[in-house]
Design a protein around this motif. Sequence first.
Motif, mmCIF file in Angstrom:
data_model
loop_
_atom_site.group_PDB
_atom_site.id
_atom_site.type_symbol
_atom_site.label_atom_id
_atom_site.label_comp_id
_atom_site.label_asym_id
_atom_site.label_seq_id
_atom_site.Cartn_x
_atom_site.Cartn_y
_atom_site.Cartn_z
ATOM 1 N N ILE A 23 11.526 50.185 70.668
ATOM 2 C CA ILE A 23 10.975 49.205 71.462
ATOM 3 C C ILE A 23 10.902 49.448 72.762
ATOM 4 O O ILE A 23 10.233 49.174 73.664
ATOM 5 C CB ILE A 23 11.775 47.827 71.053
ATOM 6 C CG1 ILE A 23 11.598 47.551 69.711
ATOM 7 C CG2 ILE A 23 11.183 46.733 72.188
ATOM 8 C CD1 ILE A 23 12.622 46.303 69.360
ATOM 9 N N SER A 24 12.006 50.147 73.493
ATOM 10 C CA SER A 24 12.281 50.482 74.544
ATOM 11 C C SER A 24 13.226 51.700 74.543
ATOM 12 O O SER A 24 13.676 52.082 73.405
ATOM 13 C CB SER A 24 12.824 49.704 75.568
ATOM 14 O OG SER A 24 14.124 49.323 75.387
ATOM 15 N N ILE A 30 14.458 48.350 63.139
ATOM 16 C CA ILE A 30 14.059 48.756 61.765
ATOM 17 C C ILE A 30 13.725 47.586 61.082
ATOM 18 O O ILE A 30 14.344 46.610 60.928
ATOM 19 C CB ILE A 30 15.426 49.533 61.294
ATOM 20 C CG1 ILE A 30 15.963 50.459 62.098
ATOM 21 C CG2 ILE A 30 15.256 49.903 59.898
ATOM 22 C CD1 ILE A 30 17.342 50.928 61.906
ATOM 23 N N THR A 31 12.622 47.641 60.350
ATOM 24 C CA THR A 31 12.091 46.671 59.353
ATOM 25 C C THR A 31 11.764 47.489 58.053
ATOM 26 O O THR A 31 11.808 48.704 57.905
ATOM 27 C CB THR A 31 10.754 46.145 59.941
ATOM 28 O OG1 THR A 31 9.799 47.202 60.022
ATOM 29 C CG2 THR A 31 10.978 45.419 61.166
ATOM 30 N N GLY A 32 11.579 46.728 57.101
ATOM 31 C CA GLY A 32 11.512 47.382 55.732
ATOM 32 C C GLY A 32 11.759 46.196 54.830
ATOM 33 O O GLY A 32 11.525 44.975 54.699
ATOM 34 N N MET A 41 21.093 50.682 72.153
ATOM 35 C CA MET A 41 21.583 51.878 72.171
ATOM 36 C C MET A 41 22.053 52.145 73.700
ATOM 37 O O MET A 41 21.604 51.573 74.496
ATOM 38 C CB MET A 41 20.578 52.826 71.652
ATOM 39 C CG MET A 41 20.062 52.612 70.362
ATOM 40 S SD MET A 41 19.126 53.875 69.471
ATOM 41 C CE MET A 41 17.847 53.836 70.760
ATOM 42 N N ASN A 42 23.073 53.040 73.831
ATOM 43 C CA ASN A 42 23.576 53.563 75.128
ATOM 44 C C ASN A 42 22.848 54.687 75.685
ATOM 45 O O ASN A 42 21.891 55.136 74.755
ATOM 46 C CB ASN A 42 25.185 53.670 75.221
ATOM 47 C CG ASN A 42 25.582 54.838 74.195
ATOM 48 O OD1 ASN A 42 24.622 55.690 73.809
ATOM 49 N ND2 ASN A 42 26.746 54.930 73.788
ATOM 50 N N PRO A 43 22.864 55.157 76.875
ATOM 51 C CA PRO A 43 22.253 56.335 77.213
ATOM 52 C C PRO A 43 22.252 57.533 76.159
ATOM 53 O O PRO A 43 21.458 58.521 76.338
ATOM 54 C CB PRO A 43 22.720 56.772 78.592
ATOM 55 C CG PRO A 43 23.260 55.300 78.799
ATOM 56 C CD PRO A 43 23.692 54.602 77.680
ATOM 57 N N ALA A 44 23.256 57.803 75.547
ATOM 58 C CA ALA A 44 23.892 58.831 74.598
ATOM 59 C C ALA A 44 22.976 58.799 73.178
ATOM 60 O O ALA A 44 23.073 59.543 72.395
ATOM 61 C CB ALA A 44 24.964 59.010 74.433
#
Length: 58
Positions: A23-24, A30-32, A41-44
């Motif tokens: 998304i960004s 996650i879909t399904g 999520m973090n930068p890592a």
Amino acid sequence: MPSARILTSSLTVVSGTATYHLISPHRLRITGDGPAVTYEMNPAGLVAHHPGTLRLVR
């Protein structure tokens, strides 16, 4: 993409299909076959937050 889920009540492995949407730069959806989830999520690239389940604390 082919995927596998493990049902927590019975430990049964269920095969299915999942679709990953970036998304960004810091959000993954996650879909399904199972419920849709969005991860922050973090930068890592590690999951830092999943509402109601996980928050990465430093």
